[in-house]
Design an enzyme around this catalytic site. Structure first.
Site, PDB file in Angstrom:
ATOM      1  N   ARG A  88      -5.986  11.330 -15.680  1.00  0.00           N
ATOM      2  CA  ARG A  88      -5.770   9.592 -15.189  1.00  0.00           C
ATOM      3  C   ARG A  88      -6.370   8.968 -13.827  1.00  0.00           C
ATOM      4  O   ARG A  88      -5.828  10.215 -13.394  1.00  0.00           O
ATOM      5  CB  ARG A  88      -4.757   8.514 -15.933  1.00  0.00           C
ATOM      6  CG  ARG A  88      -2.964   9.054 -14.707  1.00  0.00           C
ATOM      7  CD  ARG A  88      -2.073   8.352 -15.050  1.00  0.00           C
ATOM      8  NE  ARG A  88      -1.212   8.578 -14.840  1.00  0.00           N
ATOM      9  CZ  ARG A  88       0.201   8.261 -15.077  1.00  0.00           C
ATOM     10  NH1 ARG A  88       0.336   7.358 -15.907  1.00  0.00           N
ATOM     11  NH2 ARG A  88       1.641   8.305 -13.639  1.00  0.00           N
ATOM     12  N   SER A 121      -4.580   9.507   1.472  1.00  0.00           N
ATOM     13  CA  SER A 121      -4.106   7.673   1.638  1.00  0.00           C
ATOM     14  C   SER A 121      -4.350   6.350   2.536  1.00  0.00           C
ATOM     15  O   SER A 121      -3.358   7.508   3.764  1.00  0.00           O
ATOM     16  CB  SER A 121      -3.160   7.034   0.838  1.00  0.00           C
ATOM     17  OG  SER A 121      -2.728   5.625   0.620  1.00  0.00           O
ATOM     18  N   TYR A 129       6.298   7.496   0.889  1.00  0.00           N
ATOM     19  CA  TYR A 129       5.156   7.996   0.452  1.00  0.00           C
ATOM     20  C   TYR A 129       3.591   8.335   2.058  1.00  0.00           C
ATOM     21  O   TYR A 129       2.804   8.791   1.384  1.00  0.00           O
ATOM     22  CB  TYR A 129       4.349   6.850   0.168  1.00  0.00           C
ATOM     23  CG  TYR A 129       3.131   6.872  -0.662  1.00  0.00           C
ATOM     24  CD1 TYR A 129       1.931   7.450  -2.083  1.00  0.00           C
ATOM     25  CD2 TYR A 129       1.608   5.825   0.069  1.00  0.00           C
ATOM     26  CE1 TYR A 129       1.463   7.352  -2.768  1.00  0.00           C
ATOM     27  CE2 TYR A 129       0.743   6.459  -1.003  1.00  0.00           C
ATOM     28  CZ  TYR A 129       0.010   6.969  -1.587  1.00  0.00           C
ATOM     29  OH  TYR A 129      -0.601   7.167  -2.148  1.00  0.00           O
ATOM     30  N   LYS A 154       1.506  11.429   2.915  1.00  0.00           N
ATOM     31  CA  LYS A 154       0.115  11.458   2.783  1.00  0.00           C
ATOM     32  C   LYS A 154      -0.421  11.470   4.367  1.00  0.00           C
ATOM     33  O   LYS A 154      -1.586  11.940   4.962  1.00  0.00           O
ATOM     34  CB  LYS A 154      -0.305  10.185   2.752  1.00  0.00           C
ATOM     35  CG  LYS A 154      -0.004   9.565   1.100  1.00  0.00           C
ATOM     36  CD  LYS A 154      -0.722  11.289   0.037  1.00  0.00           C
ATOM     37  CE  LYS A 154      -1.052  10.898  -1.514  1.00  0.00           C
ATOM     38  NZ  LYS A 154      -1.325  11.381  -1.866  1.00  0.00           N
ATOM     39  N   ILE A 157      -7.993   0.577  -4.975  1.00  0.00           N
ATOM     40  CA  ILE A 157      -9.071   1.154  -5.893  1.00  0.00           C
ATOM     41  C   ILE A 157      -8.508   0.622  -7.257  1.00  0.00           C
ATOM     42  O   ILE A 157      -7.188   0.492  -7.255  1.00  0.00           O
ATOM     43  CB  ILE A 157      -9.428   2.826  -5.745  1.00  0.00           C
ATOM     44  CG1 ILE A 157      -9.220   3.392  -4.130  1.00  0.00           C
ATOM     45  CG2 ILE A 157     -10.038   3.390  -7.292  1.00  0.00           C
ATOM     46  CD1 ILE A 157     -10.362   2.321  -4.016  1.00  0.00           C
TER      47      ILE A 157
END
Length: 239
Positions: A13, A134, A147, A151, A180
Site C-alpha cells: 500500500r 524520511s 520514527y 530514519k 506525500i
C-alpha cells in the site's frame, strides 16, 4: 523470472504499492507485506509481480524468506527497503515496546535482509540498495522521536554501506520523502492538512508516483555513478 528481479519490502500500500507498480515495468518484482497484502502471485500484462507475507521485525521470518528467494530466483538486482511504521508519541510517554517496534520495523529489518541477500549481490558484481528514509530523519517533528531516530539511522547506514559495497558495483542511496499523498495523509483533519500544505514552498503534497519514479531512476543504468546520496523529495519543505 525473465528479467532482473527486485525486492521491495512493505509493498502492499501507499508508496510501497506505487514502487511495485512503477518498478515492475522494468524488473520482475517480489514484494513483502504484513497487513493488507495479497497472497497470490500477480500477473499484469507482461509484468511479473509476486507477493510474500513476512514480518520484517522477525529475524527468523526474514532469514527463511530471503533464503527461499535465493533458492528460487537467485540474487536480486536491487533491494528497496521500504517497510516501516510510525508509533507517534511524545518522547517522555513512549513505551519501550512501541520504541522497539519502530526500531525493529524501520531499521533492524534492513540488517536482517542484507545479511542474507547482500553476499549474493556482491558475487554478481552489480546492484543497488535503496533505503526509504524520511525528511523526519533530518528535520525534527514533535511526537516522532522514535520514527525520526530510525530514519536518521538509515541515512548513516547508507553512507557506510556505500563505502563497503562500492567495489562490488553496488550503489547505495537514501530517499527522503516529505508529505506525500497517501492513505495516512488523507486521514489528516482538514485544517491540519491545509496548514501542512501551506508550509510547503510548492504548496502541495508530493505523490507516490513522484517518489517511485525517483526510485526507478536510482536503480537505472544512468544512475550507476550515483551512490552515498540522500535524495530529498519534499517540495522544498526542508529548504
Amino acid at each position: 523470472m525473465s528479467r532482473k528481479w527486485v525486492l521491495v519490502t512493505g509493498g502492499s500500500r501507499g508508496i510501497g504499492a506505487e514502487l511495485v507498480r512503477c518498478l515492475s515495468r522494468q524488473y520482475d518484482i517480489v514484494f513483502t507485506w504484513l497487513n493488507n497484502g495479497q497472497e497470490e502471485t500477480q500477473f499484469t500484462g507482461t509484468d511479473w509481480i509476486k507477493s510474500i507475507q513476512c514480518d520484517g521485525r522477525s529475524e527468523q521470518q526474514v532469514v527463511a524468506t530471503a533464503e527461499q528467494l535465493l533458492r528460487e530466483h537467485g540474487s536480486p538486482y536491487a533491494i528497496v527497503h521500504n517497510s516501516g511504521i510510525c508509533r507517534d508519541s511524545l518522547h517522555i510517554h513512549q513505551s519501550s515496546d512501541s520504541w522497539q517496534q519502530v526500531m525493529d520495523s524501520n531499521l533492524n529489518t534492513v540488517l536482517y535482509w542484507n545479511r542474507i541477500l547482500l553476499p549474493a549481490m556482491m558475487l554478481q558484481g552489480e546492484g543497488a540498495l535503496l533505503l526509504m528514509s524520511s525528511v523526519s530523519g533530518i528535520k525534527g517533528n514533535p511526537g516522532q522521536s522514535a520514527y525520526a531516530a530510525s530514519k536518521a539511522a538509515l541515512i548513516g547506514m547508507g553512507h557506510s554501506l556505500a563505502l563497503e559495497l562500492g567495489r562490488f558495483g553496488i550503489t547505495v542511496n537514501c530517499l527522503l520523502p516529505g508529505f506525500i499523498e497517501t492513505d495516512m495523509t488523507a486521514a489528516l483533519p482538514g485544517p491540519r492538512k491545509e496548514a501542512l500544505r501551506k508550509s510547503i514552498p510548492l504548496r502541495r503534497f508530493g505523490t507516490a508516483q513522484e517518489v517511485a519514479q525517483t526510485a526507478a531512476f536510482l536503480l537505472s543504468e544512468p544512475a550507476r555513478y550515483i551512490t552515498a546520496q540522500s535524495i530529498i523529495i519534499d517540495g522544498g519543505m526542508t529548504a
